[in-house]
Design a protein around this motif. Structure first.
Motif, PDB file in Angstrom:
ATOM      1  N   ALA A 166       5.525   3.988   2.705  1.00  0.00           N
ATOM      2  CA  ALA A 166       4.044   4.589   3.500  1.00  0.00           C
ATOM      3  C   ALA A 166       3.294   4.056   1.705  1.00  0.00           C
ATOM      4  O   ALA A 166       2.049   3.241   1.872  1.00  0.00           O
ATOM      5  N   ALA A 167       3.386   4.894   0.700  1.00  0.00           N
ATOM      6  CA  ALA A 167       2.893   4.349  -0.961  1.00  0.00           C
ATOM      7  C   ALA A 167       3.151   2.641  -0.970  1.00  0.00           C
ATOM      8  O   ALA A 167       1.634   2.221  -1.778  1.00  0.00           O
TER       9      ALA A 167
ATOM     10  N   LYS B  55      -7.229  -6.363  -0.367  1.00  0.00           N
ATOM     11  CA  LYS B  55      -8.360  -6.423  -0.359  1.00  0.00           C
ATOM     12  C   LYS B  55      -8.612  -7.698  -1.891  1.00  0.00           C
ATOM     13  O   LYS B  55      -8.958  -8.063  -2.038  1.00  0.00           O
TER      14      LYS B  55
ATOM     15  N   ASP C 214       8.186   7.934   3.020  1.00  0.00           N
ATOM     16  CA  ASP C 214       6.424   8.412   2.126  1.00  0.00           C
ATOM     17  C   ASP C 214       6.551   6.978   0.887  1.00  0.00           C
ATOM     18  O   ASP C 214       5.317   6.449   0.786  1.00  0.00           O
TER      19      ASP C 214
ATOM     20  N   ALA D 251       8.714  -2.129   0.752  1.00  0.00           N
ATOM     21  CA  ALA D 251       8.256  -1.300   1.322  1.00  0.00           C
ATOM     22  C   ALA D 251       9.185  -0.894   3.269  1.00  0.00           C
ATOM     23  O   ALA D 251       9.566   0.092   3.647  1.00  0.00           O
TER      24      ALA D 251
ATOM     25  N   VAL E 276       2.902   0.282   1.216  1.00  0.00           N
ATOM     26  CA  VAL E 276       1.997  -0.588   1.471  1.00  0.00           C
ATOM     27  C   VAL E 276       0.756   0.010   1.517  1.00  0.00           C
ATOM     28  O   VAL E 276      -0.016  -1.137   1.420  1.00  0.00           O
ATOM     29  N   ASP E 277       0.435   0.915   1.386  1.00  0.00           N
ATOM     30  CA  ASP E 277      -0.909   1.186   1.079  1.00  0.00           C
ATOM     31  C   ASP E 277      -1.254   0.896  -0.375  1.00  0.00           C
ATOM     32  O   ASP E 277      -2.704   0.435  -0.562  1.00  0.00           O
ATOM     33  N   GLU E 278      -0.453   0.495  -1.714  1.00  0.00           N
ATOM     34  CA  GLU E 278      -0.964  -0.640  -2.470  1.00  0.00           C
ATOM     35  C   GLU E 278      -0.784  -1.525  -2.318  1.00  0.00           C
ATOM     36  O   GLU E 278      -1.929  -2.361  -2.520  1.00  0.00           O
TER      37      GLU E 278
ATOM     38  N   HIS F  76      -1.878  -2.682   0.399  1.00  0.00           N
ATOM     39  CA  HIS F  76      -2.826  -3.057   1.011  1.00  0.00           C
ATOM     40  C   HIS F  76      -4.123  -3.261   0.132  1.00  0.00           C
ATOM     41  O   HIS F  76      -5.240  -3.540   0.843  1.00  0.00           O
ATOM     42  N   GLY F  77      -3.870  -2.705  -0.730  1.00  0.00           N
ATOM     43  CA  GLY F  77      -4.866  -2.761  -1.977  1.00  0.00           C
ATOM     44  C   GLY F  77      -5.551  -3.755  -2.321  1.00  0.00           C
ATOM     45  O   GLY F  77      -5.727  -4.593  -2.724  1.00  0.00           O
ATOM     46  N   GLU F  78      -4.066  -4.741  -2.757  1.00  0.00           N
ATOM     47  CA  GLU F  78      -3.746  -6.000  -3.652  1.00  0.00           C
ATOM     48  C   GLU F  78      -4.263  -6.898  -2.803  1.00  0.00           C
ATOM     49  O   GLU F  78      -4.756  -7.615  -2.611  1.00  0.00           O
TER      50      GLU F  78
END
Length: 397
Positions: free
Chosen positions: A239-240, A250, A236, A227, A242-244, A246-248
């Protein structure tokens, strides 16, 4: 009609000889043979013991004195083993064999092993037995021999009295130190169970970290690196990613929480068994009623064992029982100070729980025995399962 006379016979666990008969029966003949054998064996034992003690004592100021004494006491142990076998065969005296001495490795080295051999209480009691046996052997041999020739009518009664003294000597000097010896043997066995269990738990934690949170964090670091590279040229996509990531994060945090709960849950430390077991029950696939009746908390180690015992039992209910509901009860039995912590986990499932070696229940039973606990399973086929466990109560210091 006269009622038949009831004759009392010794039970299978009773090593008392049958009543004396005027005629020489099989038991009386065995007792006579034992008494006649006392003198030659007493002579051997006495000579060995005196020679061993005198030689080791004379060399005690040299480097070989203590090793020689330890070796001699080991030989005394073997004489005791022979006498116990003879008493079992001829007098019917059932005496347990003492706990074997640990080898140098288990004793912690050569010098601890040597010292354990020198102060071996079993061997020293055998030394005392061999010293007092010589005059007794002369007496019993003489009386038994004269009885065979002259005192035939009263011989069964005489040999019984003399044999009973021999029985007392064997039980008093050649038997293990009763409860202490048994506890030593149990603790030796239980220590191995505890070590094996701890090693298995460490391997499980290492495996869970390697295959779970660690692998996820490695993937997360790689994803964040990609990323970072795409941040300027393709915001874009970055960002996708980084969002993925973030889920990892959690998921990794949840795995670490689950792992920490498996080691020692924070709710158990903070709020005790009631809250911790309610939390476990809420994750069970069937409704579970929890009732904890404790006025005070036990020691943290006992509390942890109780928690993980109930946790594993409820996992079994979820996976294998096919139950519609279950219950957990925890209370303190204060009948005898300091009392016992009791657990009962029951379900209305299919029953038939297997407690043989290799099963999860067998592992639980071993863990509880290692801390002087009790584990009882009542699981008739089709009748549900009730598991009752007891742990020693140890208050918080």
């Amino acid at each position: 009609m006269t009622a038949p006379t009831q004759v009392s016979h010794p039970g299978p666990d009773d090593d008392r000889p049958p009543p004396v008969r005027p005629a020489l029966g099989a038991v009386a003949w065995k007792e006579t043979v034992h008494l006649l054998g006392n003198l030659p064996l007493a002579l051997v034992g006495f000579v060995y013991t005196v020679t061993m003690v005198a030689t080791a004592g004379g060399l005690s100021v040299t480097a070989i004195g203590l090793p020689l004494l330890a070796l001699g006491l080991f030989g005394s142990r073997q004489l005791g083993r022979l006498e116990r076998a003879r008493a079992r065969a001829l007098l019917g005296v059932r005496v347990e064999e003492p706990t074997p001495l640990p080898g140098p490795r288990r004793a912690g080295g050569f010098f601890p092993w040597l010292w354990a051999g020198v102060k071996d209480p079993v061997a020293w009691r055998t030394v005392l037995y061999e010293l007092v046996r010589l005059p007794w052997g002369v007496l019993t041999f003489t009386v038994a021999l004269v009885g065979l020739l002259v005192l035939w009518p009263v011989l069964p009664y005489v040999v019984r009295w003399l044999s009973n003294v021999d029985r007392l000597m064997v039980r008093g000097l050649l038997s293990p130190s009763d409860e202490l010896e048994r506890r030593i043997a149990e603790l030796e066995s239980d220590r191995g169970v505890v070590v094996d269990t701890a090693a298995a738990d460490m391997r499980r934690i290492e495996r869970d970290l390697h295959d779970g949170a660690q692998a996820r964090l490695v993937a997360l670091a790689m994803g964040l690196g990609l990323a970072k590279e795409k941040l300027l040229e393709d915001p874009d996509a970055a960002a996708a990613m980084v969002d993925e990531a973030h889920g990892e994060v959690k998921l990794a945090l949840q795995e670490l929480r689950d792992l920490a709960r498996g080691i020692h849950p924070a709710v158990l430390t903070d709020r005790g068994l009631d809250a911790a077991l309610s939390s476990v029950a809420s994750r069970c696939v069937v409704p579970v009623k929890v009732a904890v009746d404790l006025e005070e908390r036990p020691a943290a180690a006992i509390e942890g064992i109780a928690y993980f015992t109930v946790s594993e039992l409820l996992q079994n209910v979820s996976k294998h029982a096919g139950a519609r509901g279950a219950s957990v009860e925890v209370w303190r039995n204060s009948g005898t100070a300091p009392g016992r912590l009791l657990l009962r986990v029951s379900d209305d499932g299919r029953g038939g729980a297997d407690v043989t070696g290799g099963s999860g229940l067998a592992g639980l039973a071993e863990r509880l025995r290692a801390v002087d606990g009790v584990f009882v399973v009542d699981s008739p086929a089709g009748g549900g399962t009730v598991v009752t466990a007891e742990l020693p109560w140890r208050g918080r210091g």
